[in-house]
Design a protein around this motif. Structure first.
Motif, PDB file in Angstrom:
ATOM      1  N   ASP A 113      68.697 -71.656   9.014  1.00  0.00           N
ATOM      2  CA  ASP A 113      68.276 -72.493   9.989  1.00  0.00           C
ATOM      3  C   ASP A 113      69.360 -73.197  11.074  1.00  0.00           C
ATOM      4  O   ASP A 113      69.806 -74.005  11.040  1.00  0.00           O
ATOM      5  N   ARG A 164      71.586 -75.652   8.241  1.00  0.00           N
ATOM      6  CA  ARG A 164      71.084 -76.482   7.309  1.00  0.00           C
ATOM      7  C   ARG A 164      72.351 -76.866   6.228  1.00  0.00           C
ATOM      8  O   ARG A 164      72.972 -76.165   5.813  1.00  0.00           O
ATOM      9  N   GLU A 165      72.725 -78.264   6.333  1.00  0.00           N
ATOM     10  CA  GLU A 165      73.696 -78.686   5.481  1.00  0.00           C
ATOM     11  C   GLU A 165      75.069 -78.143   5.715  1.00  0.00           C
ATOM     12  O   GLU A 165      76.035 -78.131   4.831  1.00  0.00           O
ATOM     13  N   PHE A 181      69.109 -81.339   7.722  1.00  0.00           N
ATOM     14  CA  PHE A 181      69.072 -80.398   8.693  1.00  0.00           C
ATOM     15  C   PHE A 181      69.660 -81.027  10.176  1.00  0.00           C
ATOM     16  O   PHE A 181      69.302 -82.080  10.542  1.00  0.00           O
TER      17      PHE A 181
END
Length: 762
Positions: free
Chosen positions: A63, A81-82, A127
């Protein structure tokens, strides 16, 4: 049987079956299947070596949604993501990972997210949705944080990211969406963060908010319905005194048989401080207007997908906002997209015009003139507004006029999702608008607008093997590349690949502002700075007639028609040759010639662009594949076909042209071969075979079904289907007299009252 009951005999069914099968096999002529708009001149499929791309990815990262270019243009910050990445993009190859910091959602937030029936596998993560440069030493980032939006400051040391401490995590509601699927936008202007997103867990409360910085926090008033509950934000663009928000929502001012979407531009003033009594901590300068992007003969493009501002290089030029649109309707299975240009002065003019007013009795919007209030309501005047002006602003937030844009590119069969723009200088001294367009299926289009002419597509690049939308585009002018983010990584795409154009004619016809022909080196190369006067380019007309010749225009241009190289093919008589013709341009039409005339029709055929030639005595010589593009014809490939005995004499006009010996695919054909031998009937054979198999299958099914249906019907008449004496026969069947002396009853039989009839008697 059921089928004969419909009035159809087996022959009629077979005829109907064949008709339906032919309709399925024939190409569709629906309106939605027709391709409209410019066609990419060159197409590169995924993995094509002619268009070298560089991919950055890691197995545990996904992502790649948010991209931020550093001020010096050497580092690309990526929100995944993260985690947040810092990539070194100075080298032309694959971006190099400088360092990475993790920012996962806490276990407690993930548990709460799962308890609220959100997915642990796809939704309950952090996100990254906001990533802006706060100052020279810090970045500001916000994320969904497992449906609990949070923000933080990230320290930089020599463009390296420093770890995030938990005590520096802030509340991010109103700055980042709860749901990662919701659209959002944010921009940092004068130290303040202006964001447009959803402000609640359900995603039904859109908000425009100002946070950070010295100015007070302001929001839109949800009770006054300034924004519809389905508002979807796509861009935020700051200007001198105001910040513009671009979004789409359902239109409340139109009466329509279904929910009508419309594109909007909203405006808030940077010096807005909110009201003292009315509209406390709320915007007092919020106004919105409708955006129109239409073209005659097309469905209205009423859904905005992305927008960017291109600031001019000179102070005399006017800034424009470029936006991509789609339509909520589609013809067949195709969807159209459009790129429209909006002058910033036109947007300002609409916000200085008349307002709309909602008549509460009729629930209709009507035009309201300019009120006699000074200063004008909604203007960026210094100091707080009067209560009269604030009362007016509560109900008059919609402008009467629409902002009309100029369509630059309209194309069907494609759905654009992301946009990046730049101005590229040309040899003639003019600048050309270059559009980089990401699609919903993973393609990148490069479009060019020269002057007042329509846009043309230079190339189409397939980024992903599997269809997937391009999530973000970041242009890096100093690196000469465009970066495209998607779920698995980031593609580095050079702005141009001039080496793919091997001749001056091909280089000029490409009409790529980044490429020009170097007559000294005989290559198509990137334009240097400064631009040499001897280099050739024609962006306005794309005419190689004058760009690729050194002789005066009034003299003959025959040297342009001479092939650059001749490929020699030797074959035995009565051999079947296949001479390929590379289609270097999708905009050209192709034609084969034999010397000064046409190819022999009795012993040749063109299949998939290649020439299939049955070499016979006296039919050797020069075979050329000609391309005609932009009213200019040139040879794409030239073959000198010769039999082993006797040898043909060389044409004197071809003297001095380099020659290359090649081997063409050969097939030995007997002397009595028919004239149709070069033609390929393999596709026809497959079609006939499939049709015959389907017809035989259907006929066998009918033959098998007919005896089975007859047996079932006979069993129902003669078997256990005979009703007992006390039961009436169906009305649809003929009554038969019953012989009482021959009637038998078994122990298991029952009467109409469900009583056993006793033992068997005669």
């Amino acid at each position: 049987m059921a089928l004969p009951a419909l009035g159809l005999n087996p022959c009629s069914l077979l005829h109907l079956f064949l008709c339906q099968l032919l309709l399925l096999l024939l190409p569709s002529t629906a309106v939605g299947d027709s391709v409209q708009g410019p066609v990419p001149r060159v197409k590169f499929h995924a993995g094509d070596g002619r268009r070298a791309l560089s991919l950055f990815h890691q197995k545990d990262l996904q992502d790649f949604d948010t991209l931020l270019l550093s001020s010096d243009g050497n580092t690309l910050y990526v929100g995944v993501r993260e985690a947040i990445l810092a990539l070194d993009i100075q080298d032309p190859g694959v971006p190099r990972l400088k360092n990475m910091i993790s920012w996962p959602a806490s276990d407690r937030k993930k548990s709460e997210c799962a308890f609220k029936r959100k997915s642990n596998e796809t939704q309950c993560f952090n996100f990254l949705r906001v990533l802006v440069s706060f100052n020279a030493t810090h970045l500001y980032a916000c994320g969904t944080f497992a449906f609990s939006p949070s923000c933080t400051f990230i320290e930089l040391q020599d463009s390296y990211l420093q770890p995030i401490s938990e005590n520096r995590i802030l509340e991010g509601k109103g700055q980042s969406p709860f749901d990662p699927a919701h659209k959002h936008t944010a921009v940092l202007a004068d130290g303040n963060l202006y964001s447009g997103t959803m402000n609640n867990f359900l995603g039904s409360e859109p908000i425009l908010m100002r946070a950070l910085g010295p100015q007070p926090v302001l929001k839109t008033d949800n009770f006054l319905r300034w924004l519809q509950s389905d508002a979807s934000f796509v861009a935020a663009i700051p200007s001198t005194d105001v910040v513009y928000f671009f979004f789409e929502e359902s239109a409340s001012e139109f009466e329509f048989f279904e929910k009508l979407h419309t594109s909007r531009v909203a405006r808030v003033c940077k010096n807005d401080v909110g009201g003292e009594k009315l509209l406390q901590k709320k915007w007092t300068t919020f106004l919105k207007a409708q955006l129109l992007c239409t073209q005659a003969g097309q469905l209205p493009f009423n859904v905005i997908r992305h927008a960017v501002l291109l600031a001019p290089n000179s102070s005399s030029a006017e800034p424009y906002v470029y936006a991509i649109f789609t339509s909520q309707w589609q013809v067949g299975e195709t969807r159209s997209s459009a790129v429209c240009a909006f002058a910033l002065s036109d947007i300002q003019r609409v916000f200085e015009g008349k307002y709309k007013e909602l008549n509460k009795e009729t629930s209709r919007w009507t035009t309201y003139g300019v009120p006699n209030i000074n200063p004008r309501p909604g203007s960026c005047s210094v100091g707080p507004s009067s209560d009269k002006a604030l009362t007016f602003m509560k109900n008059h937030f919609l402008m009467d006029q629409q902002v009309e844009g100029r369509p630059l590119l309209v194309k069907s069969g494609v759905e654009y999702t992301q946009l990046a723009v730049e101005m590229a200088p040309g040899i003639e001294g003019h600048s050309h608008l270059v559009l980089y367009l990401g699609t919903a299926t993973g393609f990148l289009h490069k479009a060019v607008v020269s002057g007042d002419s329509d846009a043309h597509l230079v190339e189409e690049i397939q980024l992903f093997p599997e269809p997937e939308p391009v999530r973000n585009l970041q242009l890096a002018p100093s690196q000469g590349a465009v970066f495209a983010g998607f779920s698995k990584g980031i593609w580095r795409v050079p702005r141009a690949n001039c080496s793919v154009y091997e001749s001056c004619v091909d280089c000029v016809l490409a009409r790529d502002p980044h490429c020009a022909w170097d007559p000294k080196a005989h290559v198509c190369a990137l334009l240097p700075n400064p631009i040499p006067m001897s280099w050739k380019q024609d962006m306005e007309r794309g005419n190689p007639d004058w760009a690729c010749t050194s002789v005066p225009r009034g003299r003959s241009r025959r040297p342009l028609r001479r092939p650059q190289i001749i490929k020699e093919v030797l074959a035995a008589p009565n051999s079947l040759l296949e001479l390929p013709c590379p289609h270097t341009s999708a905009l050209a039409s192709y034609l084969w010639t034999h010397g000064p005339g046409q190819i022999p029709e009795d012993s040749s055929a063109v299949y998939n662009g290649s020439l299939l030639l049955l070499l016979r005595a006296g039919q050797g010589g020069l075979y050329q594949c000609w391309a005609t593009e932009n009213d200019f014809s040139y040879p794409v490939v030239s073959y000198w076909v010769d039999s082993q005995d006797p040898s043909l004499a060389l044409d004197p006009e071809l003297a001095g042209i380099p020659r290359e010996r090649v081997e063409a695919p050969l097939t030995r054909v007997g002397g009595g071969a028919s004239l149709a031998a070069p033609r390929s009937y393999w596709p026809h054979f497959l079609t006939v075979t499939v049709l015959l198999a389907l017809v035989l299958s259907g006929f066998l099914i009918l033959l098998i079904a007919s005896p089975l249906g007859a047996l079932r019907a006979r069993g129902k008449v003669q078997g256990c289907g005979t009703p007992p004496p006390g039961e009436k026969a169906p009305l649809s069947r003929k009554q038969h007299p019953q012989n009482s002396t021959e009637h038998r009853t078994s122990v298991g039989d029952v009467d109409s009252d469900n009583n056993h009839l006793g033992t068997e008697v005669a």
